[in-house]
Design a protein around this motif. Structure first.
Motif, PDB file in Angstrom:
ATOM      1  N   GLN A 176      -3.941   3.681   9.829  1.00 42.00           N
ATOM      2  CA  GLN A 176      -2.969   3.245   8.840  1.00 42.00           C
ATOM      3  C   GLN A 176      -1.992   2.191   9.368  1.00 42.00           C
ATOM      4  O   GLN A 176      -1.304   1.537   8.595  1.00 42.00           O
ATOM      5  CB  GLN A 176      -2.198   4.448   8.293  1.00 42.00           C
ATOM      6  N   ARG A 208       0.979  -2.231   8.320  1.00 47.20           N
ATOM      7  CA  ARG A 208       0.705  -0.879   7.830  1.00 47.20           C
ATOM      8  C   ARG A 208      -0.111  -1.023   6.558  1.00 47.20           C
ATOM      9  O   ARG A 208       0.148  -1.887   5.727  1.00 47.20           O
ATOM     10  CB  ARG A 208       2.017  -0.159   7.560  1.00 47.20           C
ATOM     11  N   ALA A 209      -1.116  -0.140   6.406  1.00 44.71           N
ATOM     12  CA  ALA A 209      -1.921  -0.138   5.186  1.00 44.71           C
ATOM     13  C   ALA A 209      -1.029   0.236   4.013  1.00 44.71           C
ATOM     14  O   ALA A 209      -0.036   0.957   4.170  1.00 44.71           O
ATOM     15  CB  ALA A 209      -3.067   0.854   5.319  1.00 44.71           C
ATOM     16  N   THR A 210      -1.373  -0.243   2.837  1.00 39.24           N
ATOM     17  CA  THR A 210      -0.601   0.066   1.644  1.00 39.24           C
ATOM     18  C   THR A 210      -0.640   1.565   1.384  1.00 39.24           C
ATOM     19  O   THR A 210      -1.713   2.175   1.364  1.00 39.24           O
ATOM     20  CB  THR A 210      -1.175  -0.692   0.427  1.00 39.24           C
ATOM     21  N   THR A 213      -4.643  -0.118  17.145  1.00 35.14           N
ATOM     22  CA  THR A 213      -4.574   0.558  15.843  1.00 35.14           C
ATOM     23  C   THR A 213      -4.214   2.013  16.056  1.00 35.14           C
ATOM     24  O   THR A 213      -4.554   2.603  17.090  1.00 35.14           O
ATOM     25  CB  THR A 213      -5.904   0.459  15.076  1.00 35.14           C
ATOM     26  N   SER A 258      -3.266   3.836  -0.710  1.00 33.57           N
ATOM     27  CA  SER A 258      -4.569   3.173  -0.820  1.00 33.57           C
ATOM     28  C   SER A 258      -5.561   3.854   0.128  1.00 33.57           C
ATOM     29  O   SER A 258      -5.185   4.667   0.966  1.00 33.57           O
ATOM     30  CB  SER A 258      -4.460   1.691  -0.473  1.00 33.57           C
ATOM     31  N   GLU A 259      -6.791   3.490  -0.006  1.00 32.28           N
ATOM     32  CA  GLU A 259      -7.812   4.023   0.895  1.00 32.28           C
ATOM     33  C   GLU A 259      -8.125   3.021   2.003  1.00 32.28           C
ATOM     34  O   GLU A 259      -9.167   3.116   2.663  1.00 32.28           O
ATOM     35  CB  GLU A 259      -9.065   4.375   0.098  1.00 32.28           C
ATOM     36  N   SER A 260      -7.229   2.086   2.228  1.00 36.18           N
ATOM     37  CA  SER A 260      -7.419   1.066   3.256  1.00 36.18           C
ATOM     38  C   SER A 260      -7.345   1.666   4.655  1.00 36.18           C
ATOM     39  O   SER A 260      -6.609   2.615   4.899  1.00 36.18           O
ATOM     40  CB  SER A 260      -6.337  -0.008   3.141  1.00 36.18           C
ATOM     41  N   VAL A 261      -8.102   1.071   5.553  1.00 34.47           N
ATOM     42  CA  VAL A 261      -8.075   1.451   6.963  1.00 34.47           C
ATOM     43  C   VAL A 261      -8.007   0.161   7.780  1.00 34.47           C
ATOM     44  O   VAL A 261      -8.753  -0.783   7.520  1.00 34.47           O
ATOM     45  CB  VAL A 261      -9.339   2.255   7.356  1.00 34.47           C
ATOM     46  N   LEU A 262      -7.101   0.127   8.736  1.00 33.90           N
ATOM     47  CA  LEU A 262      -6.975  -1.035   9.613  1.00 33.90           C
ATOM     48  C   LEU A 262      -7.789  -0.794  10.877  1.00 33.90           C
ATOM     49  O   LEU A 262      -7.825   0.306  11.409  1.00 33.90           O
ATOM     50  CB  LEU A 262      -5.510  -1.261   9.979  1.00 33.90           C
ATOM     51  N   THR A 263      -8.443  -1.833  11.330  1.00 35.05           N
ATOM     52  CA  THR A 263      -9.209  -1.759  12.573  1.00 35.05           C
ATOM     53  C   THR A 263      -9.031  -3.078  13.308  1.00 35.05           C
ATOM     54  O   THR A 263      -8.554  -4.045  12.726  1.00 35.05           O
ATOM     55  CB  THR A 263     -10.701  -1.453  12.299  1.00 35.05           C
TER      56      THR A 263
END
Length: 118
Positions: free
Chosen positions: A11, A92-94, A6, A97-102
């Motif tokens: 992101q 990739r996160a949108t 990541t 957005s407040e998304s987080v990839l892990t």
């Protein structure tokens, strides 16, 4: 083995699968290093989202010591077994957005921070 990497900002992420013929070789340090190099190279392909074309995009991609193709060839010589990059994806996160990839890998290989059995 599976490799997950990541980005520092959470992101972007990559997931790769590198196959070997035996479980014994999959536990070697050289194989773990290859999986890490492939996952890092996949993450660096910023123009790609989704499935990565292994032959067209990933094999010529840069690693710390050359290309993914060079790293694969060197690992095959070191391990003396047929190895293959089976799958590679980048996400990739949108945007906005407040998304987080892990990521998490099960059965992590000793000495690796991103390679495991699943």
């Amino acid at each position: 083995l599976i490799g997950v990497r990541t980005s520092a900002d959470g992101q972007s992420a990559s997931i790769v699968r590198v196959a070997s013929e035996t479980d014994f070789s999959a536990r070697s340090e050289a194989f773990g290093k290859l999986v890490e190099d492939v996952a890092n190279a996949a993450l660096a392909l910023e123009s790609v989202r989704g499935s990565i074309d292994v032959d067209g995009d990933l094999l010529p991609a840069s690693t710390t010591n050359g290309t993914v193709k060079t790293a694969l060839d060197e690992a095959i010589l070191a391990i003396r077994e047929n190895l293959q990059i089976s799958e590679a994806d980048r996400m990739r996160a949108t945007e906005g957005s407040e998304s987080v990839l892990t990521g998490y890998v099960h059965g992590r290989i000793p000495g690796s921070d991103c390679a495991g059995t699943s």
